[in-house]
Design a protein around this motif. Sequence first.
Motif, PDB file in Angstrom:
ATOM      1  N   PHE A 163     -25.656  91.908  18.566  1.00  0.00           N
ATOM      2  CA  PHE A 163     -26.117  90.554  18.821  1.00  0.00           C
ATOM      3  C   PHE A 163     -26.047  89.751  17.534  1.00  0.00           C
ATOM      4  CE2 PHE A 163     -28.404  93.145  21.959  1.00  0.00           C
ATOM      5  CZ  PHE A 163     -27.950  92.531  23.113  1.00  0.00           C
ATOM      6  N   ALA A 164     -25.674  88.504  17.621  1.00  0.00           N
ATOM      7  CA  ALA A 164     -25.518  87.669  16.433  1.00  0.00           C
ATOM      8  C   ALA A 164     -26.854  87.477  15.712  1.00  0.00           C
ATOM      9  CB  ALA A 164     -24.915  86.321  16.812  1.00  0.00           C
ATOM     10  N   THR A 165     -27.807  86.837  16.342  1.00  0.00           N
ATOM     11  CA  THR A 165     -29.124  86.627  15.727  1.00  0.00           C
ATOM     12  C   THR A 165     -30.188  86.562  16.818  1.00  0.00           C
ATOM     13  OG1 THR A 165     -28.911  84.223  15.824  1.00  0.00           O
ATOM     14  CG2 THR A 165     -28.210  85.294  13.784  1.00  0.00           C
ATOM     15  N   PHE A 166     -31.415  86.880  16.434  1.00  0.00           N
ATOM     16  CA  PHE A 166     -32.551  86.705  17.334  1.00  0.00           C
ATOM     17  C   PHE A 166     -33.811  86.569  16.501  1.00  0.00           C
ATOM     18  CE2 PHE A 166     -31.825  91.262  16.985  1.00  0.00           C
ATOM     19  CZ  PHE A 166     -33.083  91.788  16.752  1.00  0.00           C
ATOM     20  N   LYS A 167     -34.819  85.970  17.102  1.00  0.00           N
ATOM     21  CA  LYS A 167     -36.086  85.695  16.426  1.00  0.00           C
ATOM     22  C   LYS A 167     -37.069  86.845  16.643  1.00  0.00           C
ATOM     23  CE  LYS A 167     -35.260  81.321  15.293  1.00  0.00           C
ATOM     24  NZ  LYS A 167     -35.092  80.910  13.948  1.00  0.00           N
ATOM     25  N   ILE A 168     -37.891  87.089  15.608  1.00  0.00           N
ATOM     26  CA  ILE A 168     -38.985  88.041  15.706  1.00  0.00           C
ATOM     27  C   ILE A 168     -40.235  87.376  15.182  1.00  0.00           C
ATOM     28  CG2 ILE A 168     -37.553  90.106  15.498  1.00  0.00           C
ATOM     29  CD1 ILE A 168     -38.604  90.245  12.559  1.00  0.00           C
ATOM     30  N   ALA A 169     -41.368  87.927  15.521  1.00  0.00           N
ATOM     31  CA  ALA A 169     -42.652  87.460  15.002  1.00  0.00           C
ATOM     32  C   ALA A 169     -43.623  88.625  15.054  1.00  0.00           C
ATOM     33  CB  ALA A 169     -43.182  86.289  15.819  1.00  0.00           C
ATOM     34  N   GLY A 170     -44.609  88.602  14.158  1.00  0.00           N
ATOM     35  CA  GLY A 170     -45.597  89.657  14.158  1.00  0.00           C
ATOM     36  C   GLY A 170     -46.599  89.503  13.051  1.00  0.00           C
ATOM     37  N   ARG A 171     -47.286  90.614  12.741  1.00  0.00           N
ATOM     38  CA  ARG A 171     -48.315  90.616  11.717  1.00  0.00           C
ATOM     39  C   ARG A 171     -48.183  91.880  10.894  1.00  0.00           C
ATOM     40  NH1 ARG A 171     -54.136  89.305  13.940  1.00  0.00           N
ATOM     41  NH2 ARG A 171     -53.441  90.836  15.412  1.00  0.00           N
ATOM     42  N   THR A 172     -48.367  91.760   9.588  1.00  0.00           N
ATOM     43  CA  THR A 172     -48.302  92.930   8.715  1.00  0.00           C
ATOM     44  C   THR A 172     -49.671  93.179   8.091  1.00  0.00           C
ATOM     45  OG1 THR A 172     -47.147  93.996   6.876  1.00  0.00           O
ATOM     46  CG2 THR A 172     -47.544  91.645   6.665  1.00  0.00           C
ATOM     47  N   THR A 173     -49.991  94.440   7.910  1.00  0.00           N
ATOM     48  CA  THR A 173     -51.216  94.865   7.246  1.00  0.00           C
ATOM     49  C   THR A 173     -50.812  95.671   6.025  1.00  0.00           C
ATOM     50  OG1 THR A 173     -52.267  95.079   9.399  1.00  0.00           O
ATOM     51  CG2 THR A 173     -53.398  96.102   7.549  1.00  0.00           C
ATOM     52  N   PHE A 174     -51.458  95.377   4.902  1.00  0.00           N
ATOM     53  CA  PHE A 174     -51.109  96.085   3.670  1.00  0.00           C
ATOM     54  C   PHE A 174     -52.294  96.177   2.739  1.00  0.00           C
ATOM     55  CE2 PHE A 174     -49.918  91.669   3.560  1.00  0.00           C
ATOM     56  CZ  PHE A 174     -50.448  91.204   2.379  1.00  0.00           C
ATOM     57  N   ALA A 211     -40.962  85.990   2.197  1.00  0.00           N
ATOM     58  CA  ALA A 211     -42.319  86.187   1.667  1.00  0.00           C
ATOM     59  C   ALA A 211     -42.418  87.502   0.908  1.00  0.00           C
ATOM     60  CB  ALA A 211     -43.332  86.162   2.802  1.00  0.00           C
ATOM     61  N   VAL A 212     -43.118  87.456  -0.234  1.00  0.00           N
ATOM     62  CA  VAL A 212     -43.384  88.656  -1.023  1.00  0.00           C
ATOM     63  C   VAL A 212     -44.868  88.982  -0.872  1.00  0.00           C
ATOM     64  CG1 VAL A 212     -43.423  89.671  -3.322  1.00  0.00           C
ATOM     65  CG2 VAL A 212     -41.566  88.136  -2.677  1.00  0.00           C
ATOM     66  N   TYR A 213     -45.155  90.230  -0.543  1.00  0.00           N
ATOM     67  CA  TYR A 213     -46.523  90.698  -0.375  1.00  0.00           C
ATOM     68  C   TYR A 213     -46.845  91.695  -1.476  1.00  0.00           C
ATOM     69  CZ  TYR A 213     -45.406  89.044   4.340  1.00  0.00           C
ATOM     70  OH  TYR A 213     -45.002  88.300   5.405  1.00  0.00           O
ATOM     71  N   LYS A 214     -48.130  91.906  -1.722  1.00  0.00           N
ATOM     72  CA  LYS A 214     -48.562  92.888  -2.712  1.00  0.00           C
ATOM     73  C   LYS A 214     -49.633  93.751  -2.062  1.00  0.00           C
ATOM     74  CE  LYS A 214     -48.606  91.930  -7.037  1.00  0.00           C
ATOM     75  NZ  LYS A 214     -48.869  91.486  -8.406  1.00  0.00           N
ATOM     76  N   THR A 215     -49.438  95.072  -2.112  1.00  0.00           N
ATOM     77  CA  THR A 215     -50.381  95.976  -1.460  1.00  0.00           C
ATOM     78  C   THR A 215     -51.765  95.868  -2.081  1.00  0.00           C
ATOM     79  OG1 THR A 215     -49.702  97.790  -2.900  1.00  0.00           O
ATOM     80  CG2 THR A 215     -48.617  97.631  -0.762  1.00  0.00           C
ATOM     81  N   THR A 216     -52.768  96.150  -1.256  1.00  0.00           N
ATOM     82  CA  THR A 216     -54.157  96.067  -1.691  1.00  0.00           C
ATOM     83  C   THR A 216     -54.732  97.466  -1.848  1.00  0.00           C
ATOM     84  OG1 THR A 216     -54.918  96.002   0.594  1.00  0.00           O
ATOM     85  CG2 THR A 216     -54.500  93.886  -0.470  1.00  0.00           C
ATOM     86  N   ARG A 217     -55.812  97.566  -2.549  1.00  0.00           N
ATOM     87  CA  ARG A 217     -56.434  98.883  -2.755  1.00  0.00           C
ATOM     88  C   ARG A 217     -57.207  99.343  -1.526  1.00  0.00           C
ATOM     89  NH1 ARG A 217     -62.008  98.097  -5.430  1.00  0.00           N
ATOM     90  NH2 ARG A 217     -62.280  95.882  -5.112  1.00  0.00           N
ATOM     91  N   GLN A 218     -57.504  98.417  -0.596  1.00  0.00           N
ATOM     92  CA  GLN A 218     -58.260  98.793   0.585  1.00  0.00           C
ATOM     93  C   GLN A 218     -57.420  99.509   1.633  1.00  0.00           C
ATOM     94  OE1 GLN A 218     -58.150  95.645  -0.590  1.00  0.00           O
ATOM     95  NE2 GLN A 218     -60.209  94.943  -0.987  1.00  0.00           N
ATOM     96  N   PHE A 219     -56.109  99.378   1.561  1.00  0.00           N
ATOM     97  CA  PHE A 219     -55.263  99.913   2.622  1.00  0.00           C
ATOM     98  C   PHE A 219     -54.001 100.445   1.970  1.00  0.00           C
ATOM     99  CE2 PHE A 219     -52.579  99.313   6.520  1.00  0.00           C
ATOM    100  CZ  PHE A 219     -53.365 100.050   7.378  1.00  0.00           C
ATOM    101  N   ASN A 220     -53.713 101.743   2.070  1.00  0.00           N
ATOM    102  CA  ASN A 220     -52.586 102.303   1.326  1.00  0.00           C
ATOM    103  C   ASN A 220     -51.318 102.458   2.150  1.00  0.00           C
ATOM    104  OD1 ASN A 220     -53.476 104.415   2.880  1.00  0.00           O
ATOM    105  ND2 ASN A 220     -53.479 105.916   1.252  1.00  0.00           N
ATOM    106  N   ASP A 221     -51.245 101.814   3.314  1.00  0.00           N
ATOM    107  CA  ASP A 221     -50.035 101.822   4.133  1.00  0.00           C
ATOM    108  C   ASP A 221     -49.549 100.393   4.336  1.00  0.00           C
ATOM    109  OD1 ASP A 221     -50.433 104.537   4.431  1.00  0.00           O
ATOM    110  OD2 ASP A 221     -51.192 104.389   6.477  1.00  0.00           O
ATOM    111  N   ILE A 222     -48.276 100.251   4.606  1.00  0.00           N
ATOM    112  CA  ILE A 222     -47.712  98.973   5.039  1.00  0.00           C
ATOM    113  C   ILE A 222     -47.401  99.142   6.513  1.00  0.00           C
ATOM    114  CG2 ILE A 222     -45.806  97.344   4.808  1.00  0.00           C
ATOM    115  CD1 ILE A 222     -45.485  98.389   1.898  1.00  0.00           C
ATOM    116  N   SER A 223     -48.059  98.363   7.358  1.00  0.00           N
ATOM    117  CA  SER A 223     -47.895  98.467   8.800  1.00  0.00           C
ATOM    118  C   SER A 223     -47.569  97.109   9.392  1.00  0.00           C
ATOM    119  CB  SER A 223     -49.184  98.985   9.454  1.00  0.00           C
ATOM    120  OG  SER A 223     -49.507 100.251   8.958  1.00  0.00           O
TER     121      SER A 223
END
Length: 145
Positions: free
Chosen positions: A134-145, A63-75
């Motif tokens: 470790f060979a591979t493992f799954k992750i999940a979460g949420r990003t704010t930008f 996935a490609v994200y594009k930062t917004t003007r409301q939030f100047n950090d990628i978290s």
Amino acid sequence: MLKTKEYFKQIDAILAVKQVDNNTAALDSLIEDISDDKSASVAGGAVRNFSGTVNYASGILPAVYKTTRQFNDISIRLTKNPYDLYVYAPRPSGGQVNTYDRFIPANYRGVITVAADVKDGTSFRLGFYSPSSFATFKIAGRTTF
């Protein structure tokens, strides 16, 4: 025995502390409600869920994200990360948005700032790698930008 004036001063002080406690509890509840919202962050930026597989060599999510003007950090906030890992924000065109990779300990659920003071409209992806063998493992979460 306290004089009446001193007694009321103490009561006022106790009530003021209780009001602060009540306001703090209400604010905590509001922040929790906002953080459950999938459309906006506390600061007004966009929020997107993500999941993927991480291995030792690479783990750039598509996935490609594009930062917004409301939030100047990628978290990010991970909801699943069974092993230690690093996160970074590569640009789709090459290079990185962040200046250094951020370490995330296994099972950490706090917010991680991947990049701060990012220019509005900057395109980025999320990249992860593990310092473990470790060979591979799954992750999940949420990003704010």
